[in-house]
Design a protein around this motif. Structure first.
Motif, PDB file in Angstrom:
ATOM      1  N   ALA A  54       0.842  -1.203   0.000  1.00 51.28           N
ATOM      2  CA  ALA A  54       0.000   0.000   0.000  1.00 51.28           C
ATOM      3  C   ALA A  54       0.879   1.256   0.000  1.00 51.28           C
ATOM      4  CB  ALA A  54      -0.903  -0.023   1.231  1.00 51.28           C
ATOM      5  N   PRO A  55       0.310   2.420  -0.369  1.00 53.14           N
ATOM      6  CA  PRO A  55       1.103   3.657  -0.330  1.00 53.14           C
ATOM      7  C   PRO A  55       1.680   3.912   1.061  1.00 53.14           C
ATOM      8  CG  PRO A  55      -1.003   4.010  -1.448  1.00 53.14           C
ATOM      9  CD  PRO A  55      -1.064   2.644  -0.853  1.00 53.14           C
ATOM     10  N   GLY A  56       2.905   4.451   1.093  1.00 50.02           N
ATOM     11  CA  GLY A  56       3.521   4.815   2.371  1.00 50.02           C
ATOM     12  C   GLY A  56       4.089   3.664   3.162  1.00 50.02           C
ATOM     13  N   THR A  57       4.292   2.494   2.505  1.00 45.78           N
ATOM     14  CA  THR A  57       4.872   1.353   3.234  1.00 45.78           C
ATOM     15  C   THR A  57       6.378   1.227   2.991  1.00 45.78           C
ATOM     16  OG1 THR A  57       4.093  -0.102   1.445  1.00 45.78           O
ATOM     17  CG2 THR A  57       2.759  -0.026   3.436  1.00 45.78           C
ATOM     18  N   ASN A 165       0.953  -0.713  -5.958  1.00 41.81           N
ATOM     19  CA  ASN A 165       0.154  -0.832  -4.739  1.00 41.81           C
ATOM     20  C   ASN A 165      -0.570  -2.169  -4.654  1.00 41.81           C
ATOM     21  OD1 ASN A 165       0.872   1.815  -4.109  1.00 41.81           O
ATOM     22  ND2 ASN A 165      -0.898   2.664  -5.159  1.00 41.81           N
ATOM     23  N   PRO A 192       1.727  -3.162   5.716  1.00 41.87           N
ATOM     24  CA  PRO A 192       1.542  -1.835   6.334  1.00 41.87           C
ATOM     25  C   PRO A 192       2.373  -1.751   7.625  1.00 41.87           C
ATOM     26  CG  PRO A 192      -0.572  -2.859   5.815  1.00 41.87           C
ATOM     27  CD  PRO A 192       0.466  -3.912   5.627  1.00 41.87           C
ATOM     28  N   SER A 228      -2.077   3.697  11.964  1.00 46.91           N
ATOM     29  CA  SER A 228      -1.926   2.242  11.777  1.00 46.91           C
ATOM     30  C   SER A 228      -3.289   1.565  11.691  1.00 46.91           C
ATOM     31  CB  SER A 228      -1.099   1.628  12.914  1.00 46.91           C
ATOM     32  OG  SER A 228      -1.795   1.704  14.142  1.00 46.91           O
ATOM     33  N   SER A 231      -4.373   2.775   7.821  1.00 42.09           N
ATOM     34  CA  SER A 231      -3.602   2.457   6.604  1.00 42.09           C
ATOM     35  C   SER A 231      -2.185   1.940   6.841  1.00 42.09           C
ATOM     36  CB  SER A 231      -3.505   3.713   5.728  1.00 42.09           C
ATOM     37  OG  SER A 231      -2.807   4.726   6.442  1.00 42.09           O
ATOM     38  N   ASP A 233       0.332   3.876   6.826  1.00 47.12           N
ATOM     39  CA  ASP A 233       1.040   4.687   5.837  1.00 47.12           C
ATOM     40  C   ASP A 233       1.988   5.652   6.559  1.00 47.12           C
ATOM     41  OD1 ASP A 233       1.727   6.747   4.045  1.00 47.12           O
ATOM     42  OD2 ASP A 233      -0.207   6.704   3.020  1.00 47.12           O
ATOM     43  N   ARG A 235       3.982   7.912   5.345  1.00 43.67           N
ATOM     44  CA  ARG A 235       3.924   9.288   4.813  1.00 43.67           C
ATOM     45  C   ARG A 235       2.794  10.066   5.469  1.00 43.67           C
ATOM     46  NH1 ARG A 235       4.709   7.931  -1.515  1.00 43.67           N
ATOM     47  NH2 ARG A 235       2.935   6.668  -1.000  1.00 43.67           N
ATOM     48  N   LYS A 236       1.656   9.378   5.687  1.00 44.11           N
ATOM     49  CA  LYS A 236       0.506  10.015   6.342  1.00 44.11           C
ATOM     50  C   LYS A 236       0.876  10.403   7.774  1.00 44.11           C
ATOM     51  CE  LYS A 236      -3.407  10.024   5.063  1.00 44.11           C
ATOM     52  NZ  LYS A 236      -4.047  11.078   4.261  1.00 44.11           N
TER      53      LYS A 236
END
Length: 265
Positions: A54-57, A165, A192, A228, A231, A233, A235-236
């Protein structure tokens, strides 16, 4: 250079999602990628690796860090890194690769023929990294199929690393490849980040700022728990903390401005 500017400016700087020197909780994944590059690029063997998560992993950050760290080892090969989001269509990947290989612009079959000739001619290994690979999904999946077929061509000197992704992109899109197990891409999944891992990442970043903590541990853990749960993520999580620092900075600034002048009423 975290040591310049106010503590708030320093904190915002270290919370940017740049490629850090060390990536927390990604030692196993980095080991797999590093070993793959040594085995294939340095070992002069064509092959492919499909990295999902997923994004940001940490997929792009890990690969960017490894390419920096292994620059000397990869010096004898040609490295091409493309972000597929920047292409106007899935088919646009072919002229983009051709340009990086120094080939004159050519469309359609002629362009493909030249590309395949170049990739199977004698010469240094070519490492092609395609980030945001999901963007190349097309009707019939011909673009993805062609790319993953290239390392299997007789005499190929291509090593392909695709980042996406979707966990099941290879199952959905490349079922034809799976039928021939010998050449199907190696798979690596980035899970994640957990609450503990996100907390450690935030603490590590903010630990680079000297003096009293700008955000306390309870705030970092609260942020890590919320992110957590949704997501994982990173970056988030970095973005949320950076915004929190901006809020604190504004509050401190307004309090300073509102202080009465000495001797004033």
């Amino acid at each position: 250079l975290p040591a310049t500017g106010t503590c708030y400016q320093q904190a915002k700087r270290v919370l940017h999602a740049a490629v850090p020197d060390r990536l927390h909780a990604r030692e196993r994944e980095m080991g797999v990628i590093r070993q793959f590059l040594r085995e294939y690029v340095c070992g002069r063997r064509p092959g492919s690796l499909y990295v999902s998560g997923a994004p940001g992993t940490g997929k792009t950050a890990c690969l960017s860090r490894i390419l920096l760290d292994c620059k000397d080892e990869l010096a004898g090969s040609k490295t091409i890194v493309l972000n597929c989001m920047s292409l106007s269509s899935p088919q646009g990947v072919f002229p983009a690769v051709a340009q990086q290989l120094g080939l004159p612009a050519a469309d359609g079959r002629e362009g493909m023929r030249r590309l395949e000739e170049r990739l199977t001619a004698k010469g240094p290994m070519v490492l092609l990294v395609l980030d945001e690979l999901d963007q190349l999904e097309s009707k019939g999946q011909d673009v993805l199929y062609t790319l993953f077929e290239w390392p299997r061509l007789p005499g190929s000197r291509l090593v392909l690393v695709g980042l996406a992704n979707a966990l099941d992109l290879t199952d959905r899109s490349l079922a034809r490849l799976g039928a021939r197990t010998a050449g199907s891409p190696r798979l690596l999944h980035f899970p994640p980040y957990t609450r503990e891992q996100l907390t450690a990442i935030l603490q590590e970043r903010l630990g680079q700022v000297a003096g009293d903590p700008v955000l306390d541990d309870a705030a970092l853990q609260f942020c890590a728990r919320k992110v957590s749960a949704v997501s994982g993520d990173a970056r988030k999580a970095l973005d949320v903390c950076r915004r929190a620092v901006e809020v604190v900075e504004l509050e401190v600034r307004s309090q300073t401005l509102l202080k009465p002048l000495p001797g004033g009423e």
